[in-house]
Scaffold this motif. Structure first.
Motif, short mmCIF file in Angstrom:
data_model
loop_
_atom_site.label_atom_id
_atom_site.label_comp_id
_atom_site.label_asym_id
_atom_site.label_seq_id
_atom_site.Cartn_x
_atom_site.Cartn_y
_atom_site.Cartn_z
N ALA A 38 0.70 -1.14 -0.02
CA ALA A 38 -0.17 -0.03 -0.03
C ALA A 38 0.67 1.19 0.18
O ALA A 38 0.63 2.37 -0.63
CB ALA A 38 -0.77 -0.06 0.96
N LEU A 39 2.05 1.22 0.75
CA LEU A 39 3.07 2.50 0.91
C LEU A 39 3.52 2.76 -0.49
O LEU A 39 3.73 3.79 -0.91
CB LEU A 39 3.83 2.29 1.80
CG LEU A 39 4.70 3.45 2.25
CD1 LEU A 39 3.90 4.49 2.89
CD2 LEU A 39 5.73 3.10 3.42
N ASP A 47 1.91 8.93 7.61
CA ASP A 47 1.81 10.19 8.21
C ASP A 47 2.86 10.23 9.23
O ASP A 47 2.89 9.55 10.17
CB ASP A 47 0.31 10.33 9.06
CG ASP A 47 -0.16 11.74 9.37
OD1 ASP A 47 0.98 12.49 9.92
OD2 ASP A 47 -1.08 11.89 9.84
N GLU A 48 3.69 11.02 9.10
CA GLU A 48 5.14 11.22 9.93
C GLU A 48 4.90 12.31 10.82
O GLU A 48 5.77 13.04 11.13
CB GLU A 48 6.07 11.61 8.95
CG GLU A 48 6.58 10.28 7.93
CD GLU A 48 7.85 10.28 7.64
OE1 GLU A 48 8.65 10.78 8.04
OE2 GLU A 48 7.82 10.22 6.37
N GLN A 49 3.52 12.87 11.13
CA GLN A 49 3.27 13.68 12.19
C GLN A 49 4.07 13.71 13.51
O GLN A 49 4.64 14.46 14.07
CB GLN A 49 1.88 13.83 12.45
CG GLN A 49 1.33 15.02 13.36
CD GLN A 49 -0.05 15.17 13.93
OE1 GLN A 49 -0.85 14.66 12.91
NE2 GLN A 49 -0.47 15.66 14.90
N HIS A 50 4.30 12.22 13.99
CA HIS A 50 4.80 11.81 15.06
C HIS A 50 6.07 11.13 14.91
O HIS A 50 6.72 10.58 15.81
CB HIS A 50 3.96 11.10 16.33
CG HIS A 50 2.76 11.95 16.64
ND1 HIS A 50 2.83 12.96 17.68
CD2 HIS A 50 1.54 11.95 16.33
CE1 HIS A 50 1.78 13.50 17.91
NE2 HIS A 50 0.83 13.16 16.98
N LEU A 56 4.51 4.29 10.65
CA LEU A 56 4.51 3.08 10.06
C LEU A 56 3.36 2.31 10.94
O LEU A 56 2.76 1.54 10.27
CB LEU A 56 6.02 2.64 10.25
CG LEU A 56 6.58 3.16 8.98
CD1 LEU A 56 8.19 2.40 9.23
CD2 LEU A 56 6.27 2.55 7.58
N PHE A 57 3.61 2.33 12.10
CA PHE A 57 2.52 1.65 13.22
C PHE A 57 1.16 2.07 12.94
O PHE A 57 0.29 1.09 13.01
CB PHE A 57 3.19 1.81 14.48
CG PHE A 57 3.96 0.82 15.01
CD1 PHE A 57 3.93 -0.26 15.74
CD2 PHE A 57 5.43 1.07 14.61
CE1 PHE A 57 4.74 -1.43 16.11
CE2 PHE A 57 6.41 0.00 14.93
CZ PHE A 57 6.04 -1.13 15.76
N PHE A 112 -2.63 8.23 18.87
CA PHE A 112 -2.35 8.76 17.29
C PHE A 112 -2.32 7.54 16.52
O PHE A 112 -3.36 7.57 15.46
CB PHE A 112 -1.22 9.49 17.21
CG PHE A 112 -0.92 9.77 15.81
CD1 PHE A 112 -1.69 10.93 15.22
CD2 PHE A 112 0.07 9.17 15.25
CE1 PHE A 112 -1.27 11.47 13.63
CE2 PHE A 112 0.35 9.61 13.62
CZ PHE A 112 -0.38 10.42 13.20
N ILE A 113 -1.67 6.34 16.93
CA ILE A 113 -1.59 5.22 15.91
C ILE A 113 -3.20 4.55 15.88
O ILE A 113 -3.30 4.18 14.61
CB ILE A 113 -0.69 4.30 16.66
CG1 ILE A 113 0.75 4.79 16.58
CG2 ILE A 113 -0.80 3.09 16.10
CD1 ILE A 113 1.66 3.92 17.36
N LEU A 114 -3.72 4.47 16.84
CA LEU A 114 -5.10 3.85 17.10
C LEU A 114 -6.19 4.88 16.59
O LEU A 114 -7.44 4.19 16.49
CB LEU A 114 -5.32 2.99 18.26
CG LEU A 114 -4.39 1.98 18.41
CD1 LEU A 114 -4.73 1.35 19.87
CD2 LEU A 114 -4.38 1.02 17.66
#
Length: 268
Positions: A38-39, A47-50, A56-57, A112-114
């Motif tokens: 998908a990537l 989304d690299e906000q954090h 990735l997670f 954020f991940i979930l």
């Protein structure tokens, strides 16, 4: 560092998480492969906000929650490795437990991940603790000199399904209680009522038997500078009940995992 290098750097940890989450490496790798596919098709999905690892997670979680690949439906029993028994946890509590305990993400990062509120992450961590305790319930020794904190810990431990063998307010009390009944888990403060050390009490107990330990203290610097047992877990006061629940279950889970690996090595 290129995008592919960033992904490669964090891939081993993601595969570890996927294995624990799904119950087998083959199944976990199938989801990781789907995420990578998908990537490749749409790099903006990350989304690299954090930071890249959190991103990735987050993307992996979206894949895992939306598709079914090589679903492992084998019956999970207590004779299987601990990472397989995690499959008994319902999906969201399992994810929260692993992200907090295995991967070391903060509550905000797990949120954020979930895509959940922090309060919901805490609730799910407590739920995971109760479900894990059903698998690995044990006798708990509490070493704590503050009455109300000791009461809170005792109530929390019992709600998780464990039993409390006693509350020790001093070094001497801890040794006496453990002599009468050996605990399977210790929750310990470091600075005790009579000026004695919970850290020293734990180290004395560990001379006689192995037991996972969680230190809950307002003086974390004393843990870092003292002669501490390894592995040991540290929670700073004031604490969130959900964190105590998750860390206590983590300590028991990985202690059991370590014992199983040792036993398998001895047999082989």
């Amino acid at each position: 560092m290129s995008r592919s290098q960033l992904v490669a750097e964090h891939l081993p940890l993601l595969r570890r998480y996927a294995r624990a989450l799904t119950g087998s490496q083959a199944s976990g790798d199938a989801y990781v492969a789907a995420m990578l596919e998908a990537l490749l098709q749409d790099p903006t999905l990350l989304d690299e906000q954090h930071g890249p690892r959190v991103g990735l997670f987050r993307l992996f979680t979206q894949i895992w929650n939306s598709v079914s690949l090589n679903d492992d439906t084998d019956v999970v029993t207590l004779t299987m490795p601990p990472e397989r028994r995690l499959s008994n946890l319902t999906p969201l509590p399992r994810q929260v437990f692993l992200l907090l305990s295995l991967e070391g993400f903060s509550e905000e990062e797990v949120s954020f991940i979930l895509k959940l509120e922090v309060e919901e992450v805490r609730r799910l961590a407590e739920e995971a603790g109760r479900e894990m305790a059903a698998e690995i319930a044990t006798d708990v020794l509490i070493i704590e000199d503050e009455t109300f904190i000791a009461m809170d810990l005792e109530s929390l431990v019992k709600n998780l399904g464990h039993s409390v063998i006693g509350v020790a307010r001093t070094h001497a009390d801890a040794l006496a209680l453990a002599k009468n009944r050996r605990p399977g888990l210790i929750l310990a403060d470091i600075q005790l009522a009579d000026g004695s050390s919970g850290l020293e009490a734990v180290n004395d107990l560990l001379k006689s038997f192995e037991v996972p330990v969680v230190f809950i203290t307002a003086y974390p610097e004393r843990f870092l500078t003292g002669e501490r047992p390894e592995p040991a877990f540290l929670i700073s006061k004031p604490f969130q009940p959900a964190m105590v629940s998750a860390v206590a279950s983590q300590a028991l889970f990985f202690q059991r995992n370590s014992r199983n690996r040792t036993a398998r090595a001895a047999v082989s």
